[in-house]
Design a protein around this motif. Structure first.
Motif, PDB file in Angstrom:
ATOM      1  N   LEU A 145      30.906  11.663  16.651  1.00  0.00           N
ATOM      2  CA  LEU A 145      30.568  10.397  16.797  1.00  0.00           C
ATOM      3  C   LEU A 145      30.986   9.805  18.257  1.00  0.00           C
ATOM      4  CD1 LEU A 145      31.451   8.479  13.607  1.00  0.00           C
ATOM      5  CD2 LEU A 145      29.267   8.742  14.502  1.00  0.00           C
ATOM      6  N   GLU A 146      32.052  10.707  18.716  1.00  0.00           N
ATOM      7  CA  GLU A 146      32.512  10.334  20.180  1.00  0.00           C
ATOM      8  C   GLU A 146      32.437  11.352  21.194  1.00  0.00           C
ATOM      9  OE1 GLU A 146      34.215   7.519  20.976  1.00  0.00           O
ATOM     10  OE2 GLU A 146      34.228   6.765  19.200  1.00  0.00           O
ATOM     11  N   LEU A 147      32.156  12.604  20.777  1.00  0.00           N
ATOM     12  CA  LEU A 147      32.343  13.676  21.799  1.00  0.00           C
ATOM     13  C   LEU A 147      31.194  14.552  22.013  1.00  0.00           C
ATOM     14  CD1 LEU A 147      36.164  15.110  20.967  1.00  0.00           C
ATOM     15  CD2 LEU A 147      35.174  13.459  22.873  1.00  0.00           C
ATOM     16  N   ASN A 148      30.337  14.900  21.023  1.00  0.00           N
ATOM     17  CA  ASN A 148      29.051  15.872  21.102  1.00  0.00           C
ATOM     18  C   ASN A 148      27.806  15.173  21.368  1.00  0.00           C
ATOM     19  OD1 ASN A 148      30.733  17.975  19.978  1.00  0.00           O
ATOM     20  ND2 ASN A 148      29.988  17.684  17.798  1.00  0.00           N
ATOM     21  N   PHE A 149      27.208  15.721  21.993  1.00  0.00           N
ATOM     22  CA  PHE A 149      25.653  15.387  22.255  1.00  0.00           C
ATOM     23  C   PHE A 149      24.850  15.748  21.005  1.00  0.00           C
ATOM     24  CE2 PHE A 149      27.784  15.994  26.535  1.00  0.00           C
ATOM     25  CZ  PHE A 149      26.933  14.826  27.196  1.00  0.00           C
ATOM     26  N   GLU A 150      24.091  14.759  20.542  1.00  0.00           N
ATOM     27  CA  GLU A 150      23.597  15.019  19.270  1.00  0.00           C
ATOM     28  C   GLU A 150      22.249  14.417  19.073  1.00  0.00           C
ATOM     29  OE1 GLU A 150      25.119  16.362  16.739  1.00  0.00           O
ATOM     30  OE2 GLU A 150      27.276  16.129  16.883  1.00  0.00           O
ATOM     31  N   ILE A 151      21.495  14.712  18.259  1.00  0.00           N
ATOM     32  CA  ILE A 151      19.977  14.393  18.133  1.00  0.00           C
ATOM     33  C   ILE A 151      19.518  14.163  16.626  1.00  0.00           C
ATOM     34  CG2 ILE A 151      18.894  16.585  18.263  1.00  0.00           C
ATOM     35  CD1 ILE A 151      16.466  15.300  19.599  1.00  0.00           C
TER      36      ILE A 151
ATOM     37  N   PRO B 241      28.555  11.275  24.817  1.00  0.00           N
ATOM     38  CA  PRO B 241      29.548  10.733  25.756  1.00  0.00           C
ATOM     39  C   PRO B 241      29.171  10.303  27.140  1.00  0.00           C
ATOM     40  CG  PRO B 241      30.158  12.992  25.767  1.00  0.00           C
ATOM     41  CD  PRO B 241      28.792  12.796  24.872  1.00  0.00           C
ATOM     42  N   ASP B 242      27.726   9.906  27.316  1.00  0.00           N
ATOM     43  CA  ASP B 242      27.249   9.572  28.434  1.00  0.00           C
ATOM     44  C   ASP B 242      26.616   8.355  28.266  1.00  0.00           C
ATOM     45  OD1 ASP B 242      25.103  10.337  26.946  1.00  0.00           O
ATOM     46  OD2 ASP B 242      24.154  11.585  28.234  1.00  0.00           O
ATOM     47  N   GLU B 243      25.470   8.029  29.022  1.00  0.00           N
ATOM     48  CA  GLU B 243      24.676   6.444  28.695  1.00  0.00           C
ATOM     49  C   GLU B 243      24.403   6.505  27.336  1.00  0.00           C
ATOM     50  OE1 GLU B 243      21.554   9.032  31.121  1.00  0.00           O
ATOM     51  OE2 GLU B 243      23.599   9.034  30.668  1.00  0.00           O
ATOM     52  N   ASP B 244      24.403   7.114  26.594  1.00  0.00           N
ATOM     53  CA  ASP B 244      23.772   7.153  25.328  1.00  0.00           C
ATOM     54  C   ASP B 244      24.898   7.065  24.327  1.00  0.00           C
ATOM     55  OD1 ASP B 244      21.211   7.465  25.808  1.00  0.00           O
ATOM     56  OD2 ASP B 244      21.363   9.537  26.001  1.00  0.00           O
ATOM     57  N   HIS B 245      26.111   6.734  24.692  1.00  0.00           N
ATOM     58  CA  HIS B 245      27.163   6.609  23.867  1.00  0.00           C
ATOM     59  C   HIS B 245      27.118   5.491  22.783  1.00  0.00           C
ATOM     60  CE1 HIS B 245      31.493   7.064  22.386  1.00  0.00           C
ATOM     61  NE2 HIS B 245      31.838   6.054  22.987  1.00  0.00           N
ATOM     62  N   ASN B 246      27.464   5.636  21.540  1.00  0.00           N
ATOM     63  CA  ASN B 246      27.676   4.494  20.625  1.00  0.00           C
ATOM     64  C   ASN B 246      26.227   4.356  19.940  1.00  0.00           C
ATOM     65  OD1 ASN B 246      30.407   4.062  19.762  1.00  0.00           O
ATOM     66  ND2 ASN B 246      30.580   2.454  21.726  1.00  0.00           N
ATOM     67  N   LYS B 247      25.165   4.949  20.314  1.00  0.00           N
ATOM     68  CA  LYS B 247      23.582   4.397  19.748  1.00  0.00           C
ATOM     69  C   LYS B 247      23.736   5.102  18.378  1.00  0.00           C
ATOM     70  CE  LYS B 247      21.209   4.376  24.341  1.00  0.00           C
ATOM     71  NZ  LYS B 247      20.199   4.975  24.842  1.00  0.00           N
ATOM     72  N   LEU B 248      24.157   6.044  18.081  1.00  0.00           N
ATOM     73  CA  LEU B 248      24.205   6.522  16.680  1.00  0.00           C
ATOM     74  C   LEU B 248      25.101   5.698  15.679  1.00  0.00           C
ATOM     75  CD1 LEU B 248      23.796   8.627  14.396  1.00  0.00           C
ATOM     76  CD2 LEU B 248      25.927   9.965  15.574  1.00  0.00           C
ATOM     77  N   ARG B 249      26.358   5.322  16.416  1.00  0.00           N
ATOM     78  CA  ARG B 249      27.148   4.332  15.462  1.00  0.00           C
ATOM     79  C   ARG B 249      26.487   2.882  14.992  1.00  0.00           C
ATOM     80  NH1 ARG B 249      31.196   4.746  18.265  1.00  0.00           N
ATOM     81  NH2 ARG B 249      32.681   6.164  17.176  1.00  0.00           N
ATOM     82  N   TRP B 250      25.718   2.364  16.038  1.00  0.00           N
ATOM     83  CA  TRP B 250      25.124   1.339  16.137  1.00  0.00           C
ATOM     84  C   TRP B 250      23.934   1.185  15.148  1.00  0.00           C
ATOM     85  CZ3 TRP B 250      26.909  -3.443  16.529  1.00  0.00           C
ATOM     86  CH2 TRP B 250      28.015  -3.734  17.548  1.00  0.00           C
ATOM     87  N   THR B 251      23.059   2.327  15.189  1.00  0.00           N
ATOM     88  CA  THR B 251      22.118   2.790  14.299  1.00  0.00           C
ATOM     89  C   THR B 251      22.478   2.667  13.053  1.00  0.00           C
ATOM     90  OG1 THR B 251      20.888   3.848  15.981  1.00  0.00           O
ATOM     91  CG2 THR B 251      20.053   4.084  13.975  1.00  0.00           C
TER      92      THR B 251
END
Length: 484
Positions: free
Chosen positions: A425-431, A313-323
């Motif tokens: 997709l919205e709240l967690n920090f993921e890798i 939910p920081d500046e990396d938001h939505n990168k997973l969804r778009w990928t």
């Protein structure tokens, strides 16, 4: 004194007017903030409804949990100098001799995410803790310079204590050790584990501690990443926490899962994510050893092309969804998904349906029963909608399967910590790791096929004929799926 008496008398006389003005003002201010800063229409409508019908409690919940303060905080605490080493700087896009239908994905991918696509990597699947934990502990025992470990859950059980002992032993050998644990995931285990590690000099930190007045506004935002990096030579990541439940052969309540051992230059991207998280939690900048290629190894030994996708939910938001949307658009023959929770948003579901309408075989495996019954009900409520265009869903009959993989055609795969639900997709920090490699896909397809043999297909007619009380229950909880 007279002024106070007059004031109290005025309040007593006009208390109803004061309450009404306060009610309207609080609802108005909060609703305006929702309209200005919330992108999702349905989420915005839900917040406004809660604020109007319960202005005090609704507004309190919104100001505590509904505002993404992490992005502003991350921009302050994550200086750009920490990230510049891996950002693309006007360099030519490298297609790495991948099939031409994936070239558009690579072009888009370079705009979605700052990490480069790197060749000469190797990824080995490790099934369950029975295979993953011994390999991870052996790597810690072999460490010579630096070990970093991040986990969402780190239980203080026999498995957790083995990791603690290995980390302490590495520290006593002169190895630098950093352990980062999530404030919610670690729960009550934090004090015992922290005391055991810190007593022996191991550096530990909590990502957004749960019991903190300064961080209570972040309580809904968790670090779900699982990372172990050793000396810049080997890394481990995936969906597996540290718990004896993942030792399937011996656990009373086993949890199936898959983790991955990674070698190659992409290790630097994984350790970079840890370094940023550590800085966010501690304001301390750590320098982790960079990967050094073995010039004596044959080039084709490590042929996998990969890069890290970090999301939060920081500046990396939505990168997973778009990928994921980007990859689904390139699918030609098959899409296979394994996840413990499958509650995709409308955008991802549309991308999956579009692939199915093109004739792509889309198969999804979820647990027959997960560890969260409410999410099981929500998934069941969505089954009919998901299967509308030929998508096949299977329910794994194992006690609980926590595996997370996406396989597209015979070349692309997506592995890591992310579930297909609103929290991830919205709240967690993921890798996650985006991979191009036929050999890895062959292994993952074999893993998927094995799981499929133990699964039962969801039949549309059975979903349609569910008792009415189950349909009502399932769809009721579906309304709350963005917050579960």
């Amino acid at each position: 004194m007279q002024f106070i008496e007059l004031m109290l008398e005025w309040i007593y006389t006009h208390w109803l007017t004061i309450i009404v003005v306060f009610y309207i003002s609080l609802s108005f201010v909060t609703s305006v903030h929702v309209l200005l800063f919330k992108e999702n229409e349905r989420t915005s409508l839900a917040w406004i409804a809660l604020v109007i019908f319960s202005p005090v409690m609704g507004s309190l919940f919104y100001w505590l949990f509904g505002i993404n303060r992490i992005q502003r905080s991350a921009q302050k605490k994550h200086p750009k100098k920490l990230k510049q080493g891996f950002r693309q700087q006007d360099q030519l896009i490298e297609f790495h001799q991948l099939p031409i239908n994936w070239h558009s994905s690579i072009i888009a991918g370079c705009k979605i995410n700052h990490f480069n696509y790197l060749a000469d990597n190797k990824v080995d699947p490790l099934i369950n803790g029975d295979k993953a934990y011994p390999a991870m502990i052996q790597s810690i025992n072999s460490a010579k310079r630096h070990v970093v470990l991040a986990s969402y859950i780190f239980n203080n059980d026999s498995t957790g204590r083995q990791f603690v002992e290995a980390l302490i032993a590495a520290h006593h050998r002169g190895v630098i050790v950093n352990v980062l644990l999530d404030g919610i995931g670690i729960g009550y285990n934090w004090h015992k584990l922290n005391r055991a590690l810190k007593k022996q000099g191991v550096k530990t930190a909590r990502f957004l501690p749960a019991m903190s007045f300064t961080n209570i506004r972040f309580i809904n935002l968790r670090n779900h990443r699982k990372i172990l990096c050793v000396d810049g030579e080997v890394a481990y990541m995936g969906g597996m926490n540290v718990s004896k439940s993942n030792l399937v052969k011996f656990a009373t309540h086993p949890i199936d899962d898959i983790h991955f051992r990674i070698t190659g230059p992409v290790i630097d991207q994984i350790s970079q994510v840890f370094s940023e998280d550590w800085f966010f939690a501690t304001t301390e900048h750590i320098t982790f050893p960079h990967f050094k290629p073995n010039t004596g190894k044959k080039k084709n030994d490590n042929s996998l092309i990969a890069r890290v996708i970090q999301d939060g939910p920081d500046e990396d938001h939505n990168k997973l969804r778009w990928t994921l949307i980007n990859a689904l658009a390139c699918a030609q023959t098959s899409v296979r998904i394994m996840t413990p929770y499958f509650i995709p948003d409308h955008t991802l579901m549309t991308a999956l349906h579009a692939a199915a309408l093109r004739g792509v075989a889309v198969q999804i495996i979820v647990p027959q029963r997960s560890d969260l019954r409410l999410l099981d009900w929500v998934m069941e409520a969505n089954f009919a909608r998901i299967m509308a265009h030929g998508i096949q869903i299977y329910k794994n009959q194992r006690p609980f399967d926590h595996s997370k993989i996406v396989i597209i055609d015979d070349i692309w795969s997506f592995i890591g910590s992310t579930n297909w639900d609103a929290r991830s997709l919205e709240l967690n920090f993921e890798i996650n790791l985006e991979c191009f490699d036929e050999d890895l896909n062959t292994k993952l397809n074999a893993f998927f096929n094995e799981k499929q043999q133990n699964a039962i297909a969801v039949i549309a007619s059975e979903i349609e004929n569910l008792p009415i009380y189950r349909k009502i229950r399932n769809n009721l909880f579906r309304l709350f799926s963005p917050y579960l």
